[in-house]
Design a protein around this motif. Structure first.
Motif, PDB file in Angstrom:
ATOM      1  N   GLU A  32      42.978  43.227  40.314  1.00 62.36           N
ATOM      2  CA  GLU A  32      41.894  42.315  40.167  1.00 62.36           C
ATOM      3  C   GLU A  32      42.293  40.733  40.579  1.00 62.36           C
ATOM      4  O   GLU A  32      43.168  40.365  40.227  1.00 62.36           O
ATOM      5  CB  GLU A  32      41.436  42.586  38.708  1.00 62.36           C
ATOM      6  CG  GLU A  32      40.592  43.885  38.574  1.00 62.36           C
ATOM      7  CD  GLU A  32      40.048  43.915  37.202  1.00 62.36           C
ATOM      8  OE1 GLU A  32      38.585  43.959  37.085  1.00 62.36           O
ATOM      9  OE2 GLU A  32      40.634  43.517  36.245  1.00 62.36           O
ATOM     10  N   ILE A  33      40.867  40.279  40.718  1.00 62.52           N
ATOM     11  CA  ILE A  33      40.709  38.846  40.541  1.00 62.52           C
ATOM     12  C   ILE A  33      39.821  38.833  39.258  1.00 62.52           C
ATOM     13  O   ILE A  33      38.591  39.124  39.357  1.00 62.52           O
ATOM     14  CB  ILE A  33      40.054  37.917  41.748  1.00 62.52           C
ATOM     15  CG1 ILE A  33      41.037  38.265  42.943  1.00 62.52           C
ATOM     16  CG2 ILE A  33      39.690  36.525  41.300  1.00 62.52           C
ATOM     17  CD1 ILE A  33      40.328  37.333  44.224  1.00 62.52           C
ATOM     18  N   PHE A  34      40.414  38.373  38.361  1.00 62.18           N
ATOM     19  CA  PHE A  34      39.659  38.204  37.017  1.00 62.18           C
ATOM     20  C   PHE A  34      39.207  36.973  36.713  1.00 62.18           C
ATOM     21  O   PHE A  34      40.340  35.968  36.466  1.00 62.18           O
ATOM     22  CB  PHE A  34      40.334  39.081  35.728  1.00 62.18           C
ATOM     23  CG  PHE A  34      39.863  39.158  34.591  1.00 62.18           C
ATOM     24  CD1 PHE A  34      38.750  40.485  34.234  1.00 62.18           C
ATOM     25  CD2 PHE A  34      39.554  38.271  33.526  1.00 62.18           C
ATOM     26  CE1 PHE A  34      38.288  40.533  33.179  1.00 62.18           C
ATOM     27  CE2 PHE A  34      39.123  38.366  32.273  1.00 62.18           C
ATOM     28  CZ  PHE A  34      38.291  39.553  32.125  1.00 62.18           C
ATOM     29  N   ALA A 153      49.089  35.959  38.753  1.00 64.95           N
ATOM     30  CA  ALA A 153      49.035  34.572  38.605  1.00 64.95           C
ATOM     31  C   ALA A 153      48.030  34.135  38.069  1.00 64.95           C
ATOM     32  O   ALA A 153      46.846  34.492  38.129  1.00 64.95           O
ATOM     33  CB  ALA A 153      49.039  34.232  40.306  1.00 64.95           C
ATOM     34  N   ILE A 154      48.086  32.974  37.344  1.00 61.76           N
ATOM     35  CA  ILE A 154      46.931  32.350  36.560  1.00 61.76           C
ATOM     36  C   ILE A 154      46.808  30.994  37.381  1.00 61.76           C
ATOM     37  O   ILE A 154      47.867  30.105  37.639  1.00 61.76           O
ATOM     38  CB  ILE A 154      47.457  31.875  35.119  1.00 61.76           C
ATOM     39  CG1 ILE A 154      47.664  33.161  34.253  1.00 61.76           C
ATOM     40  CG2 ILE A 154      46.640  31.049  34.477  1.00 61.76           C
ATOM     41  CD1 ILE A 154      48.368  32.825  32.747  1.00 61.76           C
ATOM     42  N   LEU A 155      45.623  30.993  37.798  1.00 61.22           N
ATOM     43  CA  LEU A 155      44.975  29.748  38.698  1.00 61.22           C
ATOM     44  C   LEU A 155      44.026  28.969  37.812  1.00 61.22           C
ATOM     45  O   LEU A 155      42.925  29.483  37.484  1.00 61.22           O
ATOM     46  CB  LEU A 155      44.515  30.083  40.009  1.00 61.22           C
ATOM     47  CG  LEU A 155      45.585  30.869  40.761  1.00 61.22           C
ATOM     48  CD1 LEU A 155      44.838  31.410  42.090  1.00 61.22           C
ATOM     49  CD2 LEU A 155      46.882  30.186  40.989  1.00 61.22           C
ATOM     50  N   LEU A 185      44.471  35.874  37.689  1.00 63.02           N
ATOM     51  CA  LEU A 185      43.419  35.329  36.461  1.00 63.02           C
ATOM     52  C   LEU A 185      42.897  33.920  36.873  1.00 63.02           C
ATOM     53  O   LEU A 185      43.803  32.874  36.942  1.00 63.02           O
ATOM     54  CB  LEU A 185      44.067  35.117  35.286  1.00 63.02           C
ATOM     55  CG  LEU A 185      44.104  36.275  34.128  1.00 63.02           C
ATOM     56  CD1 LEU A 185      45.005  37.455  35.097  1.00 63.02           C
ATOM     57  CD2 LEU A 185      44.540  36.012  32.801  1.00 63.02           C
ATOM     58  N   LEU A 186      41.559  33.787  37.209  1.00 66.30           N
ATOM     59  CA  LEU A 186      41.002  32.460  37.841  1.00 66.30           C
ATOM     60  C   LEU A 186      40.285  31.925  36.535  1.00 66.30           C
ATOM     61  O   LEU A 186      39.405  32.623  36.101  1.00 66.30           O
ATOM     62  CB  LEU A 186      40.307  32.930  38.933  1.00 66.30           C
ATOM     63  CG  LEU A 186      39.441  31.684  39.625  1.00 66.30           C
ATOM     64  CD1 LEU A 186      40.358  30.966  40.471  1.00 66.30           C
ATOM     65  CD2 LEU A 186      38.345  32.467  40.684  1.00 66.30           C
ATOM     66  N   VAL A 187      40.843  30.830  36.247  1.00 65.48           N
ATOM     67  CA  VAL A 187      39.990  29.846  35.319  1.00 65.48           C
ATOM     68  C   VAL A 187      39.223  28.946  35.928  1.00 65.48           C
ATOM     69  O   VAL A 187      39.614  28.185  36.663  1.00 65.48           O
ATOM     70  CB  VAL A 187      41.003  29.181  34.214  1.00 65.48           C
ATOM     71  CG1 VAL A 187      40.458  28.695  33.045  1.00 65.48           C
ATOM     72  CG2 VAL A 187      42.049  30.275  33.531  1.00 65.48           C
ATOM     73  N   MET A 191      30.313  28.190  38.389  1.00 69.36           N
ATOM     74  CA  MET A 191      29.704  29.529  38.605  1.00 69.36           C
ATOM     75  C   MET A 191      29.875  30.271  39.858  1.00 69.36           C
ATOM     76  O   MET A 191      29.786  31.505  39.849  1.00 69.36           O
ATOM     77  CB  MET A 191      28.237  29.308  38.215  1.00 69.36           C
ATOM     78  CG  MET A 191      27.945  28.825  36.702  1.00 69.36           C
ATOM     79  SD  MET A 191      28.296  30.148  35.412  1.00 69.36           S
ATOM     80  CE  MET A 191      27.515  29.540  34.157  1.00 69.36           C
ATOM     81  N   ASP A 192      29.566  29.290  41.041  1.00 72.52           N
ATOM     82  CA  ASP A 192      29.452  29.765  42.295  1.00 72.52           C
ATOM     83  C   ASP A 192      30.993  30.444  42.733  1.00 72.52           C
ATOM     84  O   ASP A 192      30.947  31.319  43.394  1.00 72.52           O
ATOM     85  CB  ASP A 192      29.007  28.921  43.448  1.00 72.52           C
ATOM     86  CG  ASP A 192      30.001  27.423  43.242  1.00 72.52           C
ATOM     87  OD1 ASP A 192      30.618  27.193  42.385  1.00 72.52           O
ATOM     88  OD2 ASP A 192      29.711  26.733  44.287  1.00 72.52           O
ATOM     89  N   GLU A 193      31.818  29.503  42.161  1.00 68.89           N
ATOM     90  CA  GLU A 193      33.427  30.200  42.438  1.00 68.89           C
ATOM     91  C   GLU A 193      33.557  31.676  41.853  1.00 68.89           C
ATOM     92  O   GLU A 193      34.199  32.367  42.437  1.00 68.89           O
ATOM     93  CB  GLU A 193      34.280  29.115  41.790  1.00 68.89           C
ATOM     94  CG  GLU A 193      35.778  29.450  42.176  1.00 68.89           C
ATOM     95  CD  GLU A 193      36.615  28.170  42.166  1.00 68.89           C
ATOM     96  OE1 GLU A 193      36.634  27.224  42.617  1.00 68.89           O
ATOM     97  OE2 GLU A 193      37.192  28.043  40.634  1.00 68.89           O
ATOM     98  N   ALA A 194      33.094  31.559  40.544  1.00 69.23           N
ATOM     99  CA  ALA A 194      33.339  32.903  40.170  1.00 69.23           C
ATOM    100  C   ALA A 194      32.580  34.110  40.447  1.00 69.23           C
ATOM    101  O   ALA A 194      33.024  35.105  40.631  1.00 69.23           O
ATOM    102  CB  ALA A 194      33.120  32.834  38.411  1.00 69.23           C
ATOM    103  N   GLU A 195      31.292  33.744  41.038  1.00 68.60           N
ATOM    104  CA  GLU A 195      30.519  34.705  41.403  1.00 68.60           C
ATOM    105  C   GLU A 195      30.917  35.257  42.841  1.00 68.60           C
ATOM    106  O   GLU A 195      30.936  36.262  43.133  1.00 68.60           O
ATOM    107  CB  GLU A 195      29.051  34.191  41.547  1.00 68.60           C
ATOM    108  CG  GLU A 195      28.102  35.060  41.874  1.00 68.60           C
ATOM    109  CD  GLU A 195      26.545  34.562  41.652  1.00 68.60           C
ATOM    110  OE1 GLU A 195      25.499  35.035  42.257  1.00 68.60           O
ATOM    111  OE2 GLU A 195      26.549  33.621  40.897  1.00 68.60           O
ATOM    112  N   ARG A 196      31.707  34.084  43.745  1.00 68.38           N
ATOM    113  CA  ARG A 196      32.245  34.521  45.017  1.00 68.38           C
ATOM    114  C   ARG A 196      33.489  35.251  44.766  1.00 68.38           C
ATOM    115  O   ARG A 196      33.683  36.256  45.647  1.00 68.38           O
ATOM    116  CB  ARG A 196      32.452  33.310  45.652  1.00 68.38           C
ATOM    117  CG  ARG A 196      33.610  33.283  46.773  1.00 68.38           C
ATOM    118  CD  ARG A 196      32.952  34.086  48.116  1.00 68.38           C
ATOM    119  NE  ARG A 196      34.252  34.128  48.910  1.00 68.38           N
ATOM    120  CZ  ARG A 196      34.531  33.197  49.916  1.00 68.38           C
ATOM    121  NH1 ARG A 196      33.927  32.126  50.053  1.00 68.38           N
ATOM    122  NH2 ARG A 196      35.480  33.473  50.834  1.00 68.38           N
ATOM    123  N   LEU A 197      34.345  35.110  43.988  1.00 72.47           N
ATOM    124  CA  LEU A 197      35.770  35.476  43.932  1.00 72.47           C
ATOM    125  C   LEU A 197      35.943  36.650  42.958  1.00 72.47           C
ATOM    126  O   LEU A 197      36.896  37.591  43.360  1.00 72.47           O
ATOM    127  CB  LEU A 197      36.764  34.456  43.694  1.00 72.47           C
ATOM    128  CG  LEU A 197      37.033  33.321  44.643  1.00 72.47           C
ATOM    129  CD1 LEU A 197      37.840  32.145  44.297  1.00 72.47           C
ATOM    130  CD2 LEU A 197      37.175  33.895  46.147  1.00 72.47           C
TER     131      LEU A 197
END
Length: 329
Positions: A32-34, A153-155, A185-187, A191-197
């Protein structure tokens, strides 16, 4: 469903009398990209630093590949790559030197040349860190997070400060990294970044999880109201407002009509999912042809407003200030 590759249960972390993380729980599936999404100061970075074994939790449990990073950080280190927001290198070190240096920390490192190619850094291998653009530095930070061949990977806030083109390029890179089999794990506070990825995410506010799910599912859980914005020329704006006010008074699928700020002749018409079907015949009957018609798309920002009762404010008290205060106390 597969066994989670990352599990966080009832995590709590305080700095003196400041609660940074309060009962946070989530699970991440392999591949996942979480996303961990929320305003600055919400507790996102503290959560992942605890997960990486860089901070000690005051309560709860964390597991990476079934291993407790609080008790056995050395066992997790080989499988976890971390790109932290405040990480920096010496200005004189080159891209290639940095990758070779970090590769030496691992028993089975990735091929630095392959990473350079994956992240479009081959032509910059001999460039010093201090001479890299913001986007190039972020690509290098991702490469350094991957050099140990991690499974996770934590980004952390990797596109902060980048221009729109560099942000989009970085998003493409994240998707390419996931395609290699790495769970991410994408921190982010974007909002647009989370919605896209993100495949799934948690929204954290004031140290607590306030929403969890896929971006689409979270948006779909909002109420069924729909809004259509129509724009008219100066000559038709007043007549259009009168016609649409009558529509709102008479039609069960239209609940609200309001003029938008900006002086551009825009009118928002809200109602049930069938509001557009009510709007078009009404305009035709009044012989009104709008210059523009658009539906208003729900976003994660609407989700945040729904679950917290306030607008999204990513410039709240920065978490780094909270950490510094805790370190001084």
């Amino acid at each position: 469903m597969a066994q989670p590759i990352v599990e966080v249960r009832n995590l709590r972390k305080t700095y003196g009398d400041k609660v940074a993380v309060d009962d946070v729980s989530f699970a991440v599936q392999p591949g996942e990209i979480f996303g961990i999404l929320g305003p600055n100061g919400a507790g996102k970075t503290t959560s992942v630093e605890t997960l990486a074994g860089l901070r000690h939790a005051d309560g709860g449990t964390v597991r990476v590949l079934g291993i407790d990073p609080q008790r056995h950080p050395e066992q997790v280190r080989e499988h976890l790559g971390v790109q932290l927001q405040e990480a920096a290198l010496h200005d004189k070190i080159t891209v290639g030197e940095a990758l070779r240096l970090f590769a030496g920390f691992y028993s089975r490192p990735a091929d630095p040349d392959e990473l350079l190619a994956l992240l479009d850094l081959t032509e910059h291998a001999d460039k010093q860190f201090g001479r890299l653009s913001g986007g190039q530095k972020q690509r290098l930070s991702i490469a350094l997070a991957l050099v140990g061949n991690p499974r996770v990977a934590i980004l952390d806030e990797l596109t902060t400060g980048l221009d729109p083109q560099a942000r989009r390029s970085t998003w493409d890179l994240v998707e390419r990294v996931r395609a290699t089999g790495v769970t991410i794990l994408l921190v982010t506070h974007f909002m647009d970044e989370a919605e896209r990825l993100c495949d799934r995410l948690v929204v954290i506010d004031a140290g607590r999880v306030v929403a969890e799910g896929s971006p689409a599912a979270l948006i779909d859980r909002l109420d069924d109201d729909r809004t259509v914005v129509v724009r008219f020329g100066t000559d038709d704006a007043a007549r259009a407002r009168e016609a649409l006010d009558r529509l709102a008074a008479d039609h069960p699928d239209v609940s609200r009509v309001e003029e938008l700020d900006g002086g551009r002749g825009e009118i928002a018409v809200s109602g049930t999912p069938r509001v557009l079907f009510a709007l078009v015949p009404a305009l035709a009957e009044a012989d009104l042809v709008p210059d523009d018609v658009r539906t208003v798309t729900r976003t994660l920002e609407d989700v945040f407003l729904a679950v917290t009762g306030r607008t999204y404010a990513p410039q709240e008290e920065a978490e780094s200030a909270l950490v510094a205060e805790g370190a001084r106390s």
